[in-house]
Design a protein around this motif. Structure first.
Motif, PDB file in Angstrom:
ATOM      1  N   ALA A  90       0.821  -1.212   0.000  1.00  7.40           N
ATOM      2  CA  ALA A  90       0.000   0.000   0.000  1.00  7.40           C
ATOM      3  C   ALA A  90       0.853   1.259   0.000  1.00  7.40           C
ATOM      4  N   LEU A  91       2.075   1.150   0.523  1.00 12.10           N
ATOM      5  CA  LEU A  91       2.999   2.290   0.554  1.00 12.10           C
ATOM      6  C   LEU A  91       3.843   2.366  -0.716  1.00 12.10           C
ATOM      7  N   GLY A  92       3.587   1.482  -1.674  1.00 16.17           N
ATOM      8  CA  GLY A  92       4.302   1.524  -2.940  1.00 16.17           C
ATOM      9  C   GLY A  92       5.540   0.661  -3.007  1.00 16.17           C
ATOM     10  N   GLN A  93       5.808  -0.132  -1.950  1.00 16.37           N
ATOM     11  CA  GLN A  93       6.950  -1.039  -1.967  1.00 16.37           C
ATOM     12  C   GLN A  93       6.541  -2.304  -2.730  1.00 16.37           C
ATOM     13  N   LYS A  94       7.266  -2.622  -3.788  1.00 15.23           N
ATOM     14  CA  LYS A  94       6.881  -3.741  -4.665  1.00 15.23           C
ATOM     15  C   LYS A  94       7.450  -5.041  -4.114  1.00 15.23           C
ATOM     16  N   VAL A  95       6.811  -5.518  -3.057  1.00 18.00           N
ATOM     17  CA  VAL A  95       7.283  -6.686  -2.327  1.00 18.00           C
ATOM     18  C   VAL A  95       6.356  -7.864  -2.575  1.00 18.00           C
ATOM     19  N   ALA A  96       6.929  -9.053  -2.610  1.00 18.07           N
ATOM     20  CA  ALA A  96       6.157 -10.286  -2.730  1.00 18.07           C
ATOM     21  C   ALA A  96       6.791 -11.347  -1.843  1.00 18.07           C
ATOM     22  N   ALA A  97       5.977 -12.211  -1.287  1.00 18.00           N
ATOM     23  CA  ALA A  97       6.457 -13.278  -0.412  1.00 18.00           C
ATOM     24  C   ALA A  97       6.868 -14.495  -1.237  1.00 18.00           C
ATOM     25  N   LEU A  98       7.652 -15.365  -0.612  1.00 20.54           N
ATOM     26  CA  LEU A  98       8.103 -16.597  -1.243  1.00 20.54           C
ATOM     27  C   LEU A  98       8.136 -17.687  -0.198  1.00 20.54           C
ATOM     28  N   GLY A  99       7.483 -18.815  -0.469  1.00 18.91           N
ATOM     29  CA  GLY A  99       7.568 -19.934   0.455  1.00 18.91           C
ATOM     30  C   GLY A  99       6.216 -20.467   0.880  1.00 18.91           C
ATOM     31  N   PRO A 100       6.220 -21.520   1.705  1.00 18.76           N
ATOM     32  CA  PRO A 100       4.985 -22.186   2.121  1.00 18.76           C
ATOM     33  C   PRO A 100       4.333 -21.512   3.318  1.00 18.76           C
ATOM     34  N   GLY A 101       3.134 -21.994   3.652  1.00 17.92           N
ATOM     35  CA  GLY A 101       2.469 -21.570   4.877  1.00 17.92           C
ATOM     36  C   GLY A 101       1.945 -20.164   4.868  1.00 17.92           C
ATOM     37  N   LEU A 102       1.714 -19.595   3.661  1.00 22.94           N
ATOM     38  CA  LEU A 102       1.223 -18.224   3.562  1.00 22.94           C
ATOM     39  C   LEU A 102      -0.152 -18.203   2.900  1.00 22.94           C
ATOM     40  N   PRO A 103      -1.007 -17.247   3.237  1.00 24.15           N
ATOM     41  CA  PRO A 103      -2.338 -17.166   2.620  1.00 24.15           C
ATOM     42  C   PRO A 103      -2.223 -16.981   1.101  1.00 24.15           C
ATOM     43  N   ALA A 104      -3.119 -17.613   0.383  1.00 19.80           N
ATOM     44  CA  ALA A 104      -3.090 -17.541  -1.079  1.00 19.80           C
ATOM     45  C   ALA A 104      -3.261 -16.108  -1.572  1.00 19.80           C
ATOM     46  N   ALA A 105      -3.981 -15.288  -0.803  1.00 21.13           N
ATOM     47  CA  ALA A 105      -4.242 -13.909  -1.226  1.00 21.13           C
ATOM     48  C   ALA A 105      -3.025 -13.002  -1.067  1.00 21.13           C
ATOM     49  N   LEU A 106      -2.010 -13.440  -0.332  1.00 23.98           N
ATOM     50  CA  LEU A 106      -0.832 -12.612  -0.124  1.00 23.98           C
ATOM     51  C   LEU A 106      -0.013 -12.552  -1.419  1.00 23.98           C
ATOM     52  N   PRO A 107       0.397 -11.367  -1.866  1.00 17.96           N
ATOM     53  CA  PRO A 107       1.217 -11.283  -3.081  1.00 17.96           C
ATOM     54  C   PRO A 107       2.455 -12.167  -2.947  1.00 17.96           C
ATOM     55  N   HIS A 108       2.687 -13.043  -3.903  1.00 14.00           N
ATOM     56  CA  HIS A 108       3.783 -13.992  -3.772  1.00 14.00           C
ATOM     57  C   HIS A 108       4.347 -14.380  -5.129  1.00 14.00           C
ATOM     58  N   ILE A 109       5.516 -14.982  -5.120  1.00 12.61           N
ATOM     59  CA  ILE A 109       6.130 -15.559  -6.303  1.00 12.61           C
ATOM     60  C   ILE A 109       6.416 -17.027  -6.022  1.00 12.61           C
ATOM     61  N   GLY A 110       6.595 -17.825  -7.068  1.00  7.17           N
ATOM     62  CA  GLY A 110       6.948 -19.225  -6.923  1.00  7.17           C
ATOM     63  C   GLY A 110       8.449 -19.421  -6.993  1.00  7.17           C
ATOM     64  N   TYR A 111       8.910 -20.621  -6.633  1.00  8.47           N
ATOM     65  CA  TYR A 111      10.344 -20.898  -6.618  1.00  8.47           C
ATOM     66  C   TYR A 111      10.965 -20.809  -8.007  1.00  8.47           C
ATOM     67  N   LEU A 112      10.201 -21.135  -9.049  1.00  2.77           N
ATOM     68  CA  LEU A 112      10.743 -21.056 -10.410  1.00  2.77           C
ATOM     69  C   LEU A 112      11.124 -19.629 -10.789  1.00  2.77           C
TER      70      LEU A 112
END
Length: 352
Positions: A34-56
């Motif tokens: 929301a503050l404009g930081q282009k961050v994404a999570a990586l890994g298991p155990g996180l909600p599907a709605a959370l911005p994320h990337i895959g290991y590939l």
């Protein structure tokens, strides 16, 4: 799934079981976005709605993001620092690595080795910073005031959870285990409640594996004291802010803690706090004329009994402490403030 070309900061979470680090990532990433930081999570155990990337997507880290010369990898565990070092130093991917430490203990030689190879280090408290042998920036965890806020009607909040609306409630939330001091809370309530018929106590949290026997022993202690209907083990809940809003007193009885968000969560819901002097608790609470709660020695049952009694028996003092705690949580420990200060660390690395 986010496009790796649009991701500038990677927040890895390499532990499947829910933990404090996992919870931090879940709460912080949407605020950072929301503050404009282009961050994404990586890994298991996180909600599907959370911005994320895959290991590939890691195979594309040689490619720079659309608007930056490099990416940032923000690690919070040893297991997340090591792969970043390999990606940066062995595979020569354009990465800068940030590590956040919440530990308040002497680091192992292996951890020191990893930390020395970080591009920036964040400590969650001044005590944590004291255990680091490298320069660091202190940024305490923040609280989401959109989730943790005072009850509009305390009696209704209690009734909605099936708790007696006409009783005052002392609470202790978190994992049920010796380190967390759950036994100290139980023993203090066994000492206090027989003389205070208008109070009950609740323990919200889960015991796992080797700690189940510890929890069962506490339940038996409560049964033998004849207080099974007044000291309630309510288990783990996903709607924990609702349980805070039902409380009239919160006790954080930990024997050891890294940072410890529970006193801050209680403060944000206008609940006075008794906390042991561990983790960042001494930096969260204020005592004296602007009291938000009481700070006591760790592992001291007499101190806990005395401190809890002083707030249970003085509702005006407790109310004042709750009001001051709410004001302090909002002014000093917002999650937006935490995200903004972390963003400043990122900006300094992006500018190199």
């Amino acid at each position: 799934m986010e496009k790796i070309s649009d991701v500038e900061i990677i927040a890895p979470n390499f532990k499947r079981r829910l933990s404090g680090v996992t919870s931090t990532i879940i709460q912080l990433v949407p605020v950072q976005r929301a503050l404009g930081q282009k961050v994404a999570a990586l890994g298991p155990g996180l909600p599907a709605a959370l911005p994320h990337i895959g290991y590939l997507a890691l195979l594309r880290l040689w490619d720079r993001p659309s608007a930056r010369k490099r990416r940032i990898w923000h690690a919070r565990r040893n297991v997340e620092m090591l792969p970043a070092i390999l990606l940066r130093d062995l595979l020569r991917m354009p990465l800068k690595i940030v590590f956040t430490s919440a530990s308040q203990r002497r680091h192992s030689a292996w951890t020191k080795f990893l930390i020395r190879r970080m591009d920036a280090v964040i400590a969650t408290s001044s005590r944590t910073a004291g255990y680091l042998e490298v320069p660091s920036t202190t940024i305490p965890h923040g609280i989401d005031a959109g989730r943790f806020f005072p009850a509009a009607d305390k009696r209704a909040s209690k009734a909605a959870l099936g708790l007696p609306a006409d009783r005052k409630i002392a609470g202790c939330f978190g994992r049920v285990r010796h380190q967390k001091g759950t036994d100290l809370f139980v023993d203090s309530m066994i000492a206090l409640l027989p003389h205070r018929p208008d109070w009950i106590a609740i323990i919200a949290g889960r015991a796992t594996g080797p700690h189940l026997a510890f929890e069962n022993g506490l339940k038996e202690r409560v049964r033998q004291a004849g207080l099974s209907d007044r000291i309630l083990f309510v288990g783990e809940h996903t709607n924990i802010p609702d349980w805070y809003r039902a409380l009239d007193l919160f006790v954080a009885p930990q024997r050891w803690e890294g940072f410890g968000l529970t006193p801050l969560e209680a403060m944000a819901t206008r609940v006075p706090v008794v906390a042991t002097d561990v983790g960042a608790f001494s930096e969260l609470l204020t005592t004296g004329s602007d009291e938000t709660g009481l700070l006591i020695a760790a592992n001291s049952l007499p101190s806990m009994v005395e401190a809890a009694a002083s707030l249970m028996d003085d509702p005006d003092r407790a109310a004042r402490a709750g009001e001051r705690g709410l004001a302090r949580a909002i002014a000093r420990f917002s999650i937006e403030g935490e995200a903004s200060r972390i963003g400043a660390v990122y900006d300094a690395l992006f500018a190199l």
